[in-house]
Design a protein around this motif. Structure first.
Motif, mmCIF file in Angstrom:
data_model
loop_
_atom_site.group_PDB
_atom_site.id
_atom_site.type_symbol
_atom_site.label_atom_id
_atom_site.label_comp_id
_atom_site.label_asym_id
_atom_site.label_seq_id
_atom_site.Cartn_x
_atom_site.Cartn_y
_atom_site.Cartn_z
ATOM 1 N N PRO A 51 0.824 -1.217 0.000
ATOM 2 C CA PRO A 51 0.000 0.000 0.000
ATOM 3 C C PRO A 51 0.852 1.258 0.000
ATOM 4 O O PRO A 51 1.998 1.254 0.444
ATOM 5 N N LEU A 52 0.278 2.333 -0.494
ATOM 6 C CA LEU A 52 1.020 3.585 -0.636
ATOM 7 C C LEU A 52 1.558 4.095 0.698
ATOM 8 O O LEU A 52 2.622 4.718 0.748
ATOM 9 N N SER A 53 0.859 3.815 1.777
ATOM 10 C CA SER A 53 1.264 4.304 3.099
ATOM 11 C C SER A 53 2.608 3.756 3.546
ATOM 12 O O SER A 53 3.246 4.313 4.441
ATOM 13 N N ARG A 54 3.075 2.670 2.924
ATOM 14 C CA ARG A 54 4.342 2.067 3.315
ATOM 15 C C ARG A 54 5.523 2.567 2.484
ATOM 16 O O ARG A 54 6.669 2.191 2.740
ATOM 17 N N TYR A 55 5.247 3.412 1.518
ATOM 18 C CA TYR A 55 6.339 3.982 0.706
ATOM 19 C C TYR A 55 6.853 5.251 1.368
ATOM 20 O O TYR A 55 6.060 6.106 1.776
ATOM 21 N N PRO A 56 8.160 5.416 1.485
ATOM 22 C CA PRO A 56 8.712 6.654 2.064
ATOM 23 C C PRO A 56 8.296 7.865 1.239
ATOM 24 O O PRO A 56 8.252 7.808 0.007
ATOM 25 N N ARG A 57 8.024 8.968 1.922
ATOM 26 C CA ARG A 57 7.639 10.190 1.231
ATOM 27 C C ARG A 57 8.728 10.632 0.252
ATOM 28 O O ARG A 57 8.439 11.125 -0.850
ATOM 29 N N GLU A 58 10.001 10.457 0.613
ATOM 30 C CA GLU A 58 11.090 10.865 -0.283
ATOM 31 C C GLU A 58 11.047 10.094 -1.600
ATOM 32 O O GLU A 58 11.327 10.650 -2.661
ATOM 33 N N LEU A 59 10.699 8.810 -1.536
ATOM 34 C CA LEU A 59 10.624 8.003 -2.749
ATOM 35 C C LEU A 59 9.457 8.444 -3.614
ATOM 36 O O LEU A 59 9.594 8.584 -4.838
ATOM 37 N N ILE A 60 8.308 8.667 -3.007
ATOM 38 C CA ILE A 60 7.133 9.127 -3.765
ATOM 39 C C ILE A 60 7.434 10.460 -4.440
ATOM 40 O O ILE A 60 7.146 10.652 -5.629
ATOM 41 N N ASP A 61 8.022 11.388 -3.690
ATOM 42 C CA ASP A 61 8.343 12.700 -4.258
ATOM 43 C C ASP A 61 9.351 12.586 -5.394
ATOM 44 O O ASP A 61 9.255 13.306 -6.398
#
Length: 231
Positions: A51-61
């Motif tokens: 799920p998206l909640s488990r991806y680090p914010r830095e990676l998403i950005d």
């Protein structure tokens, strides 16, 4: 002379109207042939889906910054991005591509990579359908789980283990930027196959994140200095 000009204008108008009608008929015909979105729903139910909640914010950005910086504002097709990418690519082969994240999801699940007008039309229409059926976060989540990232890794969770031997939660900003650079050419430009090219891509992504206000100058400087330790 005036009559010739008038006849030319009439022919031009007829040609435009006729072309528009033919295009409409073609689009309607293709829409009836579009596959259902069941494959997306089924994929989200697989055991290793993250799920998206488990991806680090830095990676998403990092991913959004390099793959589709207008992802959260366009409707599946980023016409502004198409023009910008075309201009940028004249001088910088590290720049963004014209395909949105939604278009890449449509391609990865349903289409081949054949460069034909028919395939492109399917991709565009599927993108609109996906945008209508799913939220932006759901689309991004599918992309992060599905995209091929080289060395046999599909999805960023798999790539995190493949390249760095660690789970997503432990990725640093530098590592996130390195992974975010893989979708464009995963087999040729990953840090195992081509460390120099992967490093160039990483630096470019960090600079884009800085320009977009996703990271601070100290974070940018720190990530540039961090030595990457591959698995």
């Amino acid at each position: 002379m005036k009559s010739l000009w008038s006849a030319f204008v009439k022919l031009l108008v007829l040609a435009v109207v006729g072309g528009a009608l033919l295009a409409t008929v073609a689009i309607l015909a293709v829409q009836r042939q579009l596959p259902p979105l069941d494959a997306l729903t089924d994929f989200r139910r697989t055991a290793d889906y993250v799920p998206l909640s488990r991806y680090p914010r830095e990676l998403i950005d990092a991913v959004v910054a390099i793959e589709d910086e207008r992802f959260y504002v366009h409707d599946g097709i980023d016409y502004v991005g198409v023009v910008r990418a075309g201009v940028a690519n004249l001088s910088d082969d590290l720049s963004q591509g014209a395909s949105t994240i939604t278009m890449q999801v449509a391609r990865n699940f349903y289409l081949s990579r054949d460069k034909t007008y028919t395939r492109k039309l399917y991709e565009v229409l599927l993108s609109y359908r996906i945008e209508d059926a799913l939220s932006k976060d759901e689309i991004l989540e599918l992309y992060l789980n599905k995209i091929y990232l080289g060395q046999g890794a599909y999805g960023f969770a798999d790539a995190s283990q493949t390249y760095f031997g660690k789970p997503l939660a432990q990725l640093s900003l530098a590592e996130s930027a390195m992974l975010a650079g893989l979708p464009k050419a995963p087999s040729a430009n990953n840090p195992v196959a081509n460390p120099r090219r992967a490093r160039q891509r990483q630096v470019y992504i960090l600079r884009r994140m800085l320009e977009l206000g996703r990271i601070s100058h100290p974070e940018y400087d720190g990530a540039l200095l961090e030595p990457l330790r591959l698995k």
